[in-house]
Design a protein around this motif. Sequence first.
Motif, PDB file in Angstrom:
ATOM      1  N   TYR A 181     -53.273  11.944   0.447  1.00 41.74           N
ATOM      2  CA  TYR A 181     -52.133  11.279  -0.145  1.00 41.74           C
ATOM      3  C   TYR A 181     -52.490  10.583  -1.452  1.00 41.74           C
ATOM      4  N   LYS A 182     -51.596  10.687  -2.216  1.00 42.71           N
ATOM      5  CA  LYS A 182     -51.666  10.045  -3.653  1.00 42.71           C
ATOM      6  C   LYS A 182     -50.335   9.345  -4.010  1.00 42.71           C
ATOM      7  N   LEU A 183     -50.572   8.067  -4.205  1.00 42.40           N
ATOM      8  CA  LEU A 183     -49.422   7.015  -4.625  1.00 42.40           C
ATOM      9  C   LEU A 183     -49.371   7.175  -6.144  1.00 42.40           C
ATOM     10  N   SER A 184     -48.337   7.135  -6.837  1.00 40.16           N
ATOM     11  CA  SER A 184     -47.938   6.878  -8.253  1.00 40.16           C
ATOM     12  C   SER A 184     -48.532   5.561  -8.737  1.00 40.16           C
ATOM     13  N   SER A 185     -48.849   5.884  -9.906  1.00 37.52           N
ATOM     14  CA  SER A 185     -49.781   4.830 -10.697  1.00 37.52           C
ATOM     15  C   SER A 185     -49.123   3.427 -10.938  1.00 37.52           C
ATOM     16  N   PHE A 241     -49.882  -1.894  -5.677  1.00 31.61           N
ATOM     17  CA  PHE A 241     -50.213  -0.979  -4.410  1.00 31.61           C
ATOM     18  C   PHE A 241     -51.446   0.043  -4.520  1.00 31.61           C
ATOM     19  N   THR A 242     -51.911   0.293  -3.268  1.00 33.27           N
ATOM     20  CA  THR A 242     -52.763   1.374  -3.125  1.00 33.27           C
ATOM     21  C   THR A 242     -52.503   2.214  -1.831  1.00 33.27           C
ATOM     22  N   ILE A 243     -52.964   3.314  -1.745  1.00 28.89           N
ATOM     23  CA  ILE A 243     -52.767   4.089  -0.350  1.00 28.89           C
ATOM     24  C   ILE A 243     -54.000   4.186   0.410  1.00 28.89           C
ATOM     25  N   GLU A 244     -54.052   3.773   1.813  1.00 26.77           N
ATOM     26  CA  GLU A 244     -55.368   4.025   2.394  1.00 26.77           C
ATOM     27  C   GLU A 244     -54.856   4.720   4.016  1.00 26.77           C
ATOM     28  N   GLN A 245     -55.707   5.519   4.220  1.00 23.54           N
ATOM     29  CA  GLN A 245     -55.635   6.352   5.506  1.00 23.54           C
ATOM     30  C   GLN A 245     -56.867   6.393   6.285  1.00 23.54           C
ATOM     31  N   HIS A 253     -39.804  -2.719  -6.239  1.00 29.70           N
ATOM     32  CA  HIS A 253     -40.777  -1.549  -6.726  1.00 29.70           C
ATOM     33  C   HIS A 253     -40.642  -0.104  -6.198  1.00 29.70           C
ATOM     34  N   ARG A 254     -40.390   0.870  -7.248  1.00 27.38           N
ATOM     35  CA  ARG A 254     -40.010   2.389  -6.678  1.00 27.38           C
ATOM     36  C   ARG A 254     -41.275   3.111  -7.019  1.00 27.38           C
ATOM     37  N   LEU A 255     -41.952   3.584  -5.945  1.00 27.05           N
ATOM     38  CA  LEU A 255     -43.224   4.347  -5.875  1.00 27.05           C
ATOM     39  C   LEU A 255     -42.990   5.688  -5.268  1.00 27.05           C
TER      40      LEU A 255
END
Length: 788
Positions: free
Chosen positions: A170-174, A178-182, A207-209
């Motif tokens: 997974y990749k979250l827009s800049s 926030f950051t993404i974690e799995q 916030h729209r990501l």
Amino acid sequence: MVASKADCAMRRLLQLVLFHTVWEMGSGQLHYSVPEESQHGTFVGRIAQDLGLEVSELVPRMFRMVSKDHKDYLEVNVQNGILFVNSRIDREELCYKNSVCAIHLEVIVDKPLRIFHVEVEIRDINDNAPIFSASEQILSIAELITVPGTQFPLEGASDSDIGSNAQLTYKLSSNEYFTIEQKIDEHNKPLAIVLKKPLDRELTSVHRLSLTATDGGQPQLSGTIQLVISVLDTNDNPPVFNQTVYRVRLLENAAAGTLVIKLNATDLDEGINKEISYSFSIHVSPNFQKIFSINSNTGEVNVNGNVDFEDINVFDLQIVAKDKGNPPLSGHCQVIIEVLDVNDNAPEVSVSSLSVPVPEDSPPGTVVALISVADRDSGANGKINCSLWPPKFPFKLTSTFKNYYSLVLSEPLDREQVAEYGLIVKVQDQGDPPLSASSSLVVPISDVNDNAPTFAQPSYTIFVKENNPPGAHIFTVSASDPDVAENALVSYWLDEKLWPLSSYISVHSESGKLYALQPLDYEEVKLLEFQVRAKDAGLPSLCGNVTIQVFVLDENDNTPVVSQSMEEPPALLVIPVASGHVVGKIRALDSDSGYNAWLRYELPEANSGPWRVGLYSGEISTTRILDEVEGGSSQNLLVVVKDHGKPPLSATATLSLSLVANTQAIKTDVRLPRTGGNAKPLADTANLYLIIAICSVSSLFLLVILVYVALRCQSQAKEEIMYGPGTATLVCASEVGSWSYSNRHSHILAGVSGEPGAKSDLMVFSPNIPACVENGKQQDLLCTTVSN
């Protein structure tokens, strides 16, 4: 390009080596693999070559392929023996998320019957992109009070592929917040968005990501979801569960209302902000929500529907605890429910390729049927024991592959003993308590020509009166054959070696009736002995035979013939003549035999005068002293000769006597009694000696006859004359048990033993020949022995 071709060749070689190894280790199982979504006609393998079959024998041996529950994905070209893709194969539709997806095939050939097991692995290709359940996901996060590092669960994307094709990153827009974690978990990979620094609603309220999920296939496929994060104010304490993940074990078939788990979340706030309601996350499948329910107030999770291990063995429920603050805050946990299998599925048994009927000459080891068993349960509940009942029948089960059996012949068959077998295949699993099932099958046995026609007796004795009408039915032979159809169709004929009998006897080929083709003459033929053979219509045909003895019975059909009378008539008799003086003797012969040839001599009463004739000797003598001429000097005596037949036949003989007076002779005869006192005439003395001699000879002859009869009776006691189902009884022929000896020659035709020839015979004769009864009617033609 050269390197690519070399790599292909090397892969092909390794694949062939792998196939051979699997074949050797797998007890006759072939393994192929083909990628999903392959086009129609895609080459899978040279199945005929790999199974050791010639392409030319595929059609004659009825090569066929059975795919249970897998439609017609694969097909075999019987012209070249190549296995190819017949229709589109979607691995995800066929096997869902199973790590191993294979199509199991049964290849069956006849003559002899053999079965091969083929496994075709369906390889996954990256044909499914990651998919999110919705295009947009909304999160609410309180401002300021949420500390950095706080995680907010997200619903991850799903990928129908497996392996690396389903490994998602997974990749979250800049962004700066926030950051993404799995995380890697045993049953799931929880995805969460992590706060990097506190939010400020006054700076940014929403916030729209963009969250992108990318799989590990080649080429890579991806899916995207829009995250909408709303920044909330105040109510700064969300409900918190004491565990992030709860693990529960539940027996399948649990009753509705069964408590699975009771959840408890706490909220540090006060008042309405502390009141919590529980619910399933929107990410929980609607099907799961039909099976389980959650009490919004107590947090109790209960069974609401049917829990079936065979359908789903693990449930992943995401629970949300939300307070009633404004805005409300929520906490999340995960409930993993592992379903435990119970033995609730009975084994299944199916019979295929039943090769019936089974010829009775089939050797042990012949495959009669193929049997497959299955059980949807797992572990010991899914292990199956297979048996055959009744065990005493000449069949047994042999295991050919896992859950596959062959019904084979264990002992030789005999259709004449048992024409059909009813078998029951019983299966039972190893669960507690065990469940069982059964399947019945009927195995008929087909006939082969292994039994020759047989007669009830090895020989038959028949008595037939002579002078029978031509074509008369004299007897019927019957042979039985325990075979069926043409193997039991019996025809009869006389032994070809007995050609001399063809003018006397014939046999009907179908009914076995014996006919006398011409009138039989006892004076010519006394015995016909021959063999009748019975042959069935099988291939090859089998034969049996029986010996027939036809004794011809004498009829009184010959008149006595006078062969000798007194010397040249007229004869001179000098009188006077003493009483009892023998004048002459009549001799007659009769061509018949026995009682019919026993002759007696009589004088008509009206013409007897002073004469008498010996009843059986034919001697003519005086009844008194003749001392004068009575009735003239010449007299004719009429003698009647009769036999003892019924009715008797007779002949006559005439004797002429000339009487001459002699005075000297009279004086002599008169004087002799006076001078001699008790002395007898010379003629009487001579007659006495003759009578003594005759009695002596007769006594000796009678003694010989008695000894002969004793020996014959002893011989017949050992060798009984058989007719029908009982023992024959000899019939004493005459009213007084008379015997007669005939020294004329007789002719006997024999087809079994001995040469036809002439012989003198000693016969028992009967004046009353018993009539025979056939089909309820009296037949005077045929006489047989009387059965006990």
